[in-house]
Design a protein around this motif. Sequence first.
Motif, PDB file in Angstrom:
ATOM      1  N   ARG A  27      58.346  34.148  87.341  1.00  0.00           N
ATOM      2  CA  ARG A  27      57.277  35.107  87.674  1.00  0.00           C
ATOM      3  C   ARG A  27      55.907  34.453  87.577  1.00  0.00           C
ATOM      4  O   ARG A  27      55.037  34.693  88.403  1.00  0.00           O
ATOM      5  CB  ARG A  27      57.340  36.322  86.747  1.00  0.00           C
ATOM      6  N   HIS A  28      55.718  33.604  86.566  1.00  0.00           N
ATOM      7  CA  HIS A  28      54.447  32.897  86.377  1.00  0.00           C
ATOM      8  C   HIS A  28      54.158  32.027  87.596  1.00  0.00           C
ATOM      9  O   HIS A  28      53.048  32.034  88.128  1.00  0.00           O
ATOM     10  CB  HIS A  28      54.536  32.052  85.100  1.00  0.00           C
ATOM     11  N   SER A  29      55.159  31.313  88.060  1.00  0.00           N
ATOM     12  CA  SER A  29      54.999  30.443  89.236  1.00  0.00           C
ATOM     13  C   SER A  29      54.721  31.253  90.494  1.00  0.00           C
ATOM     14  O   SER A  29      53.890  30.860  91.319  1.00  0.00           O
ATOM     15  CB  SER A  29      56.250  29.591  89.441  1.00  0.00           C
ATOM     16  N   MET A  30      55.408  32.386  90.638  1.00  0.00           N
ATOM     17  CA  MET A  30      55.201  33.234  91.806  1.00  0.00           C
ATOM     18  C   MET A  30      53.773  33.780  91.828  1.00  0.00           C
ATOM     19  O   MET A  30      53.117  33.776  92.868  1.00  0.00           O
ATOM     20  CB  MET A  30      56.196  34.389  91.803  1.00  0.00           C
ATOM     21  N   ASP A  32      51.175  32.447  90.380  1.00  0.00           N
ATOM     22  CA  ASP A  32      50.289  31.316  90.647  1.00  0.00           C
ATOM     23  C   ASP A  32      50.200  31.050  92.151  1.00  0.00           C
ATOM     24  O   ASP A  32      49.109  30.828  92.686  1.00  0.00           O
ATOM     25  CB  ASP A  32      50.775  30.076  89.902  1.00  0.00           C
ATOM     26  N   SER A  33      51.318  31.125  92.827  1.00  0.00           N
ATOM     27  CA  SER A  33      51.334  30.936  94.283  1.00  0.00           C
ATOM     28  C   SER A  33      50.539  32.028  94.982  1.00  0.00           C
ATOM     29  O   SER A  33      49.801  31.753  95.941  1.00  0.00           O
ATOM     30  CB  SER A  33      52.764  30.938  94.812  1.00  0.00           C
ATOM     31  N   ARG A  34      50.680  33.265  94.522  1.00  0.00           N
ATOM     32  CA  ARG A  34      49.940  34.375  95.124  1.00  0.00           C
ATOM     33  C   ARG A  34      48.436  34.225  94.907  1.00  0.00           C
ATOM     34  O   ARG A  34      47.646  34.544  95.791  1.00  0.00           O
ATOM     35  CB  ARG A  34      50.441  35.701  94.562  1.00  0.00           C
ATOM     36  N   LYS A  36      46.811  31.332  94.567  1.00  0.00           N
ATOM     37  CA  LYS A  36      46.365  30.258  95.472  1.00  0.00           C
ATOM     38  C   LYS A  36      46.291  30.751  96.910  1.00  0.00           C
ATOM     39  O   LYS A  36      45.359  30.405  97.644  1.00  0.00           O
ATOM     40  CB  LYS A  36      47.301  29.057  95.358  1.00  0.00           C
ATOM     41  N   GLU A  37      47.256  31.569  97.303  1.00  0.00           N
ATOM     42  CA  GLU A  37      47.260  32.120  98.657  1.00  0.00           C
ATOM     43  C   GLU A  37      46.030  33.004  98.881  1.00  0.00           C
ATOM     44  O   GLU A  37      45.358  32.901  99.905  1.00  0.00           O
ATOM     45  CB  GLU A  37      48.532  32.927  98.876  1.00  0.00           C
ATOM     46  N   GLU A  38      45.740  33.852  97.913  1.00  0.00           N
ATOM     47  CA  GLU A  38      44.588  34.750  98.039  1.00  0.00           C
ATOM     48  C   GLU A  38      43.280  33.951  98.048  1.00  0.00           C
ATOM     49  O   GLU A  38      42.368  34.263  98.813  1.00  0.00           O
ATOM     50  CB  GLU A  38      44.585  35.775  96.904  1.00  0.00           C
ATOM     51  N   LYS A  53      45.562  37.089  87.794  1.00  0.00           N
ATOM     52  CA  LYS A  53      45.307  36.196  86.655  1.00  0.00           C
ATOM     53  C   LYS A  53      45.621  36.888  85.331  1.00  0.00           C
ATOM     54  O   LYS A  53      46.131  36.263  84.399  1.00  0.00           O
ATOM     55  CB  LYS A  53      43.867  35.698  86.675  1.00  0.00           C
ATOM     56  N   LYS A  56      49.326  36.869  84.950  1.00  0.00           N
ATOM     57  CA  LYS A  56      49.746  35.503  84.620  1.00  0.00           C
ATOM     58  C   LYS A  56      49.490  35.214  83.142  1.00  0.00           C
ATOM     59  O   LYS A  56      50.328  34.609  82.469  1.00  0.00           O
ATOM     60  CB  LYS A  56      48.993  34.524  85.524  1.00  0.00           C
TER      61      LYS A  56
END
Length: 66
Positions: A27-30, A32-34, A36-38, A53, A56
């Motif tokens: 979940r933390h990685s997911m 983080d990806s969201r 970065k995407e935003e 954040k 996270k």
Amino acid sequence: MLFSISGQSEKEADMPQPGSPASLQARHSMIDSRIKEEQGRPLPDASAIAALKKQKLHIKDALRTG
């Protein structure tokens, strides 16, 4: 579909349990990806980034204490 003795399919039995370190890390990685995407969008949503954040950080705390 194959079932284990517990009644779960083999695929379900191999998945990390909710709240487990592996599940929390995923979940933390997911998240983080969201984030970065935003942040990569032309007009990032600052409130969405702040909420992600915060999620996270809660997960990081759970990983540290659990």
